[in-house]
Design an enzyme around this catalytic site. Sequence first.
Site, PDB file in Angstrom:
ATOM      1  N   TYR A 195       0.923  -1.155  -0.049  1.00 22.91           N
ATOM      2  CA  TYR A 195       0.015   0.005   0.203  1.00 22.91           C
ATOM      3  C   TYR A 195       0.801   1.203  -0.139  1.00 22.91           C
ATOM      4  CZ  TYR A 195      -3.386   3.353   1.490  1.00 22.91           C
ATOM      5  OH  TYR A 195      -4.290   4.592   1.676  1.00 22.91           O
ATOM      6  N   LYS A 199       1.197   4.195  -3.011  1.00 19.27           N
ATOM      7  CA  LYS A 199       0.872   5.623  -2.750  1.00 19.27           C
ATOM      8  C   LYS A 199       2.218   6.621  -2.942  1.00 19.27           C
ATOM      9  CE  LYS A 199      -3.565   5.240  -1.760  1.00 19.27           C
ATOM     10  NZ  LYS A 199      -4.399   6.088  -2.848  1.00 19.27           N
TER      11      LYS A 199
END
Length: 301
Positions: A195, A199
């Site tokens: 994750y 990002k």
Amino acid sequence: MSSIQTQFLDLTAHNARYDAIDPNTTLKGSAEGKIVFIAGASKGIGQATAIAFAEAGVKAVYLTARTATALIETLALVQKANPNTQCAYAVCDVTDAAQVEAAVNDCVAKFGAIDVADANAGYLGPWVKIGESDPNGWWRNWEVNVKGSYHVIRFALPHLIKSAEKWAAEGKSGGHLILISSIGAQFVMPGASDYQTSKHAINRLCEFVQSDHDEDGIKCFAVHPGGVATDLGHSMPEHMHEYLVDDPNLAASFAVWLCSSAGDWAKGRYLSANWDVGELGAMESEIVQDDLLVNRLRVRS
């Protein structure tokens, strides 16, 4: 000052909508005449963003997500917020290029343009160490967060460029693109490699959009929406849930503020919806001159 502290601005932090970014007061009418395309609009931040733009007087909102029933609910909330705002939706998986292209084309066919595109769809799987991770699950983060955002960018950009040209001819601002990032992009937390790296990539992708299309009038932003208690937020380890204190209307209203032209100077940068926009604006010269809020390798001079 620690390396973590130097990655964030010391500004007043907000957890909910406030006057400077309120689409019902300060920003009322700021979105008049514009068409907004939102990927991931069925609930949470995406849904709140659709409603906020309606409150700001947007001409039309086009909604996409993977679930029709949830999209219908968002459509009803948009129309309740502003009966004059036109609204349509398409079931769409952002990881499928053909589906995103079809949704973008349908939006333009129905409403004639796209002035704002919001790549809001996201994914967060279980936090596990890399050596214990599931390869398919690990890559799913990149499929949704990066590939999905790329698809929205790729197919919306030609229309955003036309929007920028049109509004510039009227002395106004168009061609806004919002990519949902995360404060996690700036951390290295055990178990969050999929994750947080996805990002971090969003932040650099935003910079590339600006580099490639600045001369076309595009204004792209990578936005941390705050810690919101969405399904995605609750996918984090339980001890992280104490940070889920922000209202989805904060990020939604911040998006309206960015697309009102007030934040055009910050294009191509990572921004947090928590940051007070008045204090942020006061730093404009410093941020632009020193090229702050971008991904860079820190070395000793």
